[in-house]
Design a protein around this motif. Structure first.
Motif, mmCIF file in Angstrom:
data_model
loop_
_atom_site.group_PDB
_atom_site.id
_atom_site.type_symbol
_atom_site.label_atom_id
_atom_site.label_comp_id
_atom_site.label_asym_id
_atom_site.label_seq_id
_atom_site.Cartn_x
_atom_site.Cartn_y
_atom_site.Cartn_z
ATOM 1 N N VAL A 185 0.812 -1.372 0.051
ATOM 2 C CA VAL A 185 -0.423 0.286 -0.146
ATOM 3 C C VAL A 185 0.989 1.244 -0.525
ATOM 4 O O VAL A 185 0.196 2.019 -0.297
ATOM 5 C CB VAL A 185 -0.544 -0.020 1.304
ATOM 6 C CG1 VAL A 185 -1.884 -0.770 1.397
ATOM 7 C CG2 VAL A 185 -0.034 0.018 2.806
ATOM 8 N N ASP A 186 1.822 1.056 -0.153
ATOM 9 C CA ASP A 186 3.025 2.907 0.073
ATOM 10 C C ASP A 186 4.268 1.959 -0.035
ATOM 11 O O ASP A 186 5.115 0.729 -0.164
ATOM 12 C CB ASP A 186 3.428 2.765 1.754
ATOM 13 C CG ASP A 186 3.622 4.014 2.121
ATOM 14 O OD1 ASP A 186 4.058 4.907 0.698
ATOM 15 O OD2 ASP A 186 4.178 4.944 2.876
ATOM 16 N N GLY A 187 5.119 3.376 -0.415
ATOM 17 C CA GLY A 187 6.362 2.566 -0.808
ATOM 18 C C GLY A 187 7.314 3.929 -1.227
ATOM 19 O O GLY A 187 6.878 4.485 -1.667
ATOM 20 N N ASP A 188 8.601 3.577 -1.525
ATOM 21 C CA ASP A 188 9.912 5.078 -1.820
ATOM 22 C C ASP A 188 10.466 4.353 -3.126
ATOM 23 O O ASP A 188 11.114 2.831 -3.038
ATOM 24 C CB ASP A 188 10.799 4.488 -0.743
ATOM 25 C CG ASP A 188 10.258 5.476 0.878
ATOM 26 O OD1 ASP A 188 9.640 6.162 -0.296
ATOM 27 O OD2 ASP A 188 9.723 5.057 1.728
ATOM 28 N N ALA A 189 11.097 4.674 -3.980
ATOM 29 C CA ALA A 189 10.924 3.691 -5.254
ATOM 30 C C ALA A 189 13.179 5.157 -5.447
ATOM 31 O O ALA A 189 12.455 5.970 -5.036
ATOM 32 C CB ALA A 189 10.582 4.065 -6.125
ATOM 33 N N ILE A 190 13.301 4.037 -6.377
ATOM 34 C CA ILE A 190 14.536 5.395 -6.857
ATOM 35 C C ILE A 190 15.380 4.751 -8.528
ATOM 36 O O ILE A 190 14.207 4.102 -8.452
ATOM 37 C CB ILE A 190 16.160 5.213 -5.923
ATOM 38 C CG1 ILE A 190 16.417 3.714 -5.967
ATOM 39 C CG2 ILE A 190 16.183 5.356 -4.561
ATOM 40 C CD1 ILE A 190 18.102 3.139 -5.453
ATOM 41 N N ILE A 191 15.455 5.671 -9.822
ATOM 42 C CA ILE A 191 15.501 5.803 -10.941
ATOM 43 C C ILE A 191 16.675 6.145 -11.096
ATOM 44 O O ILE A 191 17.168 6.641 -10.811
ATOM 45 C CB ILE A 191 14.317 6.215 -11.593
ATOM 46 C CG1 ILE A 191 12.931 5.508 -10.640
ATOM 47 C CG2 ILE A 191 14.544 5.273 -12.753
ATOM 48 C CD1 ILE A 191 11.766 6.468 -12.303
ATOM 49 N N GLU A 192 17.443 5.234 -11.946
ATOM 50 C CA GLU A 192 18.475 5.793 -12.305
ATOM 51 C C GLU A 192 19.266 4.914 -12.895
ATOM 52 O O GLU A 192 19.085 3.931 -13.387
ATOM 53 C CB GLU A 192 20.162 5.072 -10.835
ATOM 54 C CG GLU A 192 20.380 4.412 -10.738
ATOM 55 C CD GLU A 192 21.037 4.134 -9.411
ATOM 56 O OE1 GLU A 192 21.110 5.209 -8.864
ATOM 57 O OE2 GLU A 192 21.994 3.133 -9.004
ATOM 58 N N GLY A 193 20.073 5.838 -14.675
ATOM 59 C CA GLY A 193 19.831 4.777 -15.485
ATOM 60 C C GLY A 193 21.919 4.265 -15.412
ATOM 61 O O GLY A 193 22.878 4.594 -14.225
ATOM 62 N N ARG A 194 21.311 3.061 -16.142
ATOM 63 C CA ARG A 194 22.989 2.084 -15.538
ATOM 64 C C ARG A 194 23.240 1.337 -16.801
ATOM 65 O O ARG A 194 22.281 1.754 -17.776
ATOM 66 C CB ARG A 194 22.852 1.280 -14.429
ATOM 67 C CG ARG A 194 22.430 1.395 -13.573
ATOM 68 C CD ARG A 194 22.256 0.658 -12.495
ATOM 69 N NE ARG A 194 22.021 0.640 -10.875
ATOM 70 C CZ ARG A 194 22.198 0.060 -10.076
ATOM 71 N NH1 ARG A 194 22.362 -1.673 -9.985
ATOM 72 N NH2 ARG A 194 21.607 0.335 -8.654
#
Length: 249
Positions: free
Chosen positions: A185-194
Motif C-alpha cells: 500500500v506504500d513505497g519508496d522508489a529510486i530510478i537511475e541510469g545504468r
C-alpha cells in the motif's frame, strides 16, 4: 497499412539532413495520428519505391524507429507500429501486470527462478528483518506482446508477504499478495541510469554496456511493515516513467 504503399514521397536531396533521417521523421509524423498502433508498415521493397531510395537507407530508417521504440519487427508478421515506449506513472503503486493492462497490452511473464535466500546485512536493514533470516527471492522476465523481454524483476519478499514460493508467479505479484491479505500500500522508489552487464545483459538479450533503466522500490503493507524490495532493470529504448509535478499552490 500505415500509409499507402503506392504513393510517392519526395525527399529533399539538397538538404544536409540525411535521407534516412528524413524518412524517420516522415514515418514518425504518420505515427502521431490516432489509431495507428498495431498497423503494419509497407515492406522494405515498397518503401524503397515510395521514397525512391536504396534498401540500405530504408533499413537505417527502420533501425532508428526500432531503437526509439516506435516499431517492432517480427519474423512472419512484418513491421508493426508500437508508436511509443511503455510509460509508467510514478504517483501510484501498481504492478507491471496492471500497468500493461492499462496500456491495452497483454502482459507476458517468464519465471526465471524462485528460491529461499538468507538476508544479507543490506537486505536485512532495508526490509527490517534479522540478518540471515529467510527471504523469498523471485526472478522474472517481463514484457508484452510487442516486446519481450522488456524488463528483469528480482523481488525479495519477507515472511510478512505470506508467500511460500509454491504460488504461480506468472501473473501479478501484487495480486497474489492482496489475496494473502498482505497488499503493498506504500513505497519508496529510486530510478537511475545504468549499463547492462553480465547476467543482466544476458537475460535482457542486450549487449554488454547497453543503457538500461534501473528502478528499485521498497514496498510496505499495512502498519508500514516492509514486505518487498524489488529491483528492476528495464530495456531503456522501450520504457519510460512519467512524474506529475506541481508547485503545490
Amino acid at each position: 497499412m500505415l500509409f499507402n504503399s503506392d504513393r510517392r514521397i519526395v525527399l529533399d536531396r539538397a538538404s544536409p539532413v540525411p535521407l534516412y533521417y528524413q524518412i524517420y521523421r516522415i514515418i514518425s509524423d504518420y505515427m502521431k495520428e490516432p489509431g495507428v498502433v498495431g498497423r503494419k508498415l509497407p515492406t522494405e521493397e515498397a518503401m524503397m519505391k515510395v521514397f525512391d531510395v536504396s534498401r540500405a537507407t530504408i533499413r537505417r530508417a527502420l533501425q532508428a524507429l526500432e531503437s526509439s521504440g516506435q516499431i517492432a519487427r517480427r519474423r512472419g508478421r512484418g513491421t508493426i507500429v508500437t508508436n511509443n515506449a511503455s510509460q509508467e506513472h510514478l504517483t501510484t503503486i501498481r504492478s507491471f501486470t496492471e500497468q500493461m493492462r492499462l496500456e491495452n497490452h497483454v502482459p507476458i511473464t517468464q519465471v526465471v527462478d524462485v528460491r529461499k535466500v538468507p538476508a544479507d546485512s543490506e537486505l536485512a536493514k532495508r526490509l527490517g528483518v534479522t540478518e540471515g533470516e529467510e527471504l523469498l527471492q523471485v526472478t522474472r522476465l517481463r514484457g508484452n506482446e510487442s516486446y519481450f523481454p522488456l524488463a528483469l524483476f528480482i523481488s525479495y519478499l519477507t515472511p510478512g508477504s505470506r508467500l511460500t514460493g509454491e504460488e504461480n508467479f506468472e501473473g501479478s505479484l501484487y495480486e497474489l499478495m492482496r489475496s494473502k491479505g498482505s497488499p503493498v500500500v506504500d513505497g519508496d522508489a529510486i530510478i537511475e541510469g545504468r549499463l547492462a552487464e553480465g547476467k543482466i545483459a544476458e537475460l535482457l538479450k542486450v549487449e554488454n554496456g547497453a543503457p538500461i533503466l534501473y528502478y528499485e522500490r521498497l514496498g510496505s503493507t499495512i502498519n508500514n511493515e516492509p514486505v518487498e524490495l524489488v529491483q528492476c532493470w528495464y530495456e531503456a529504448r522501450h520504457y519510460k516513467f512519467r512524474i506529475h509535478l506541481s508547485t503545490g499552490k
